[in-house]
Design an enzyme around this catalytic site. Structure first.
Site, PDB file in Angstrom:
ATOM      1  CG  ASN A  50       2.866   0.445   3.431  1.00 27.15           C
ATOM      2  OD1 ASN A  50       3.992   0.879   3.272  1.00 27.15           O
ATOM      3  ND2 ASN A  50       2.520  -0.764   3.011  1.00 27.15           N
ATOM      4  N   GLY A  51       1.172  -1.827   5.633  1.00 32.93           N
ATOM      5  CA  GLY A  51       1.809  -2.852   6.457  1.00 32.93           C
ATOM      6  C   GLY A  51       0.849  -3.967   6.788  1.00 32.93           C
ATOM      7  CB  CYS A 109      -0.909   0.045   1.231  1.00 34.49           C
ATOM      8  SG  CYS A 109      -2.059  -1.347   1.373  1.00 34.49           S
TER       9      CYS A 109
END
Length: 490
Positions: free
Chosen positions: A119-120, A18
């Protein structure tokens, strides 16, 4: 976690994760700059895109499925008022593929309005979700981003902003770079091991946070620095500055080495390293480790190009007559999904995307350079393509170690059963893909090219040891982690 999606399997690539962005400006709306930044991060996710803004009185949101240009039209952007905004492009590694999981995730509560881009991948999302559900929180999606948002909202009812974020960071385990709006304040948070990238940039009239520095370049801004692992950055509402709070510190980092190898744009700076130069250095190491004196070296476009350039340069410095040339032409109008009704069509789908340049390969020995091999399907088809185009020999060189284990940190990389290197030797893989020879770059050469120690990189997908405790997997560190049920200190 969603793994092994059929459309990605066609091209045998690890899938982007992302991209996140956060913008705080002095006296203009943040939506349009955020929109442009998402275009710069489009390579990090193509399933959905969204923006949340706040005008000082209320929060505004728009999310949509598909690419940035599909998810927004001009009216959508103009309706997002306010000087503070965050944005997100998504590829799901946890959660469904539908609009309910599109980000930024927003929630309104007694303490104000939250927007959150992630993101992750959390490794304890189910545990934290269950705890919050027991306390009365209702969830509308199965994504881990909503878990973070609910936990942070709960903490903001009990503590000020900085200690509330610290509580959440102490409860969630895994990889995350977050951009957050709390009313009209924009925040950036990076996980304590720095697994996912996040950078801070300065504009003429404000500041920006983004997954990669290439997004800052779209504004004509200046890269200030990487957000440090375990750091909270709070952008001032008037765009005049920022505050830094180091909330969690670990003795080592766990930067994802695949950001340098494949994911990040080559023109981005990640953890103080220009990705393009790292990839060229990886190519130089690849020649030193396993160079073959072929007639021509060519990249698998696009990510293999810098590797092949460095490989050819090092070969020529060593006195080899190997020539760098483009031997595969990429069809840029074939997206990640298209109609493939039969198995034979799926097997030949790579031919729609890559076509050999016959004059480069015919009657010659060829070295084909790529960043990785996941399932082996694309590598096999590319070797066949080059032989059909008249190549006498095809040698394959890979600018990373063999991928032998799945990723739990936010990359959709397939299961062990699907990974060609999980239970095969290099010689067996070469035979399976039909190459005359195959060599990978060893991990110590990768760390040397990146300029970081193995202790400061996450290489779980090639070592099988992870920086976080994952059920059924080994950890490469023994750090004690707080119990999520234990109260956090203010």
């Amino acid at each position: 976690m969603s793994r092994g999606r059929s459309d990605d399997a066609v091209f045998d690539r690890p899938t982007e994760k992302c991209g996140v962005v956060g913008v705080s400006l002095a006296d203009r709306d943040a939506a349009l700059p955020t929109y442009y930044a998402l275009y710069a991060l489009q390579h990090r996710g193509q399933e959905s895109a969204g923006i949340v803004t706040h005008d000082g009185f209320q929060q505004h949101q728009h999310v949509g499925m598909g690419l940035v240009g599909d998810a927004f039209d001009e009216d959508d952007v103009e309706a997002l008022r306010g000087n503070a905004g965050i944005g997100h492009v998504r590829y799901p590694t946890a959660g469904s593929v539908d609009k309910s999981c599109a980000q930024p995730f927003s929630v309104s509560f007694k303490g104000g309005a939250l927007g959150l881009s992630h993101n992750g991948n959390l490794v304890n999302a189910d545990e934290v979700r269950a705890r919050l559900a027991d306390q009365g929180h209702a969830f509308t999606s199965d994504g881990d981003t909503e878990v973070i948002a609910h936990d942070l909202a709960r903490n903001l009812l009990e503590a000020d902003l900085v200690p509330a974020v610290e509580r959440t960071m102490n409860r969630i385990h895994g990889s995350y770079s977050l951009t957050i709006t709390h009313d009209d304040t924009v925040l950036g948070v990076r996980d304590p091991l720095g697994n996912r990238p996040l950078v801070l940039g300065e504009l003429e009239d404000g500041y920006v946070l983004a997954s990669e520095s290439a997004a800052i370049d779209t504004f004509g801004g200046d890269l200030v620095r990487d957000v440090r692992p375990g750091e909270l950055v709070v952008l001032h509402e008037d765009g005049a500055g920022y505050d830094s709070h180091q909330l969690v510190e670990e003795p080592n980092t766990a930067h994802c080495f695949f950001e340098y190898v494949y994911f990040a744009r080559p023109d981005s700076v990640v953890d103080e390293e220009l990705v393009y130069e790292v990839r060229r250095e990886l190519g130089r190491h690849l020649w030193r480790e396993a160079g073959v004196d072929s007639d021509v070296v060519m990249p698998v476009p696009d990510s293999g190009r810098a590797f092949a350039s460095g490989y050819a340069e090092q070969a020529q410095d060593a006195g080899s007559g190997v020539e760098f040339a483009e031997g595969l032409m990429k069809n840029r109008y074939v997206g990640r999904t298209f109609i493939m009704p039969t198995q034979s069509a799926r097997e030949r789908a790579v031919r729609l995307k890559l076509n050999p340049i016959r004059s480069t390969v015919e009657g010659r020995s060829v070295t084909l350079v790529d960043d990785s091999i996941v399932r082996g399907t694309t590598s096999s088809q590319l070797v066949d393509l080059l032989r059909e185009a008249g190549a006498n020999e095809v040698h394959v060189r890979i600018g990373a170690p063999p991928i032998t284990a799945p990723c739990y940190m936010g990359i959709d990389m397939a299961t062990r059963d699907e990974l060609i290197a999980a239970d095969r030797s290099t010689e067996e893989i070469a035979d399976e893909i039909g190459a005359d020879s195959l060599s990978y770059l060893p991990l110590d050469a990768v760390t040397a090219a990146i300029g970081k120690s193995e202790a400061d990189l996450c290489a779980g997908c090639v070592t099988g040891e992870y920086p976080f405790d994952v059920a059924g997997e080994e950890s490469d560190r023994d750090a004690e982690r707080p119990d999520v049920d234990a109260p956090a200190d203010d």
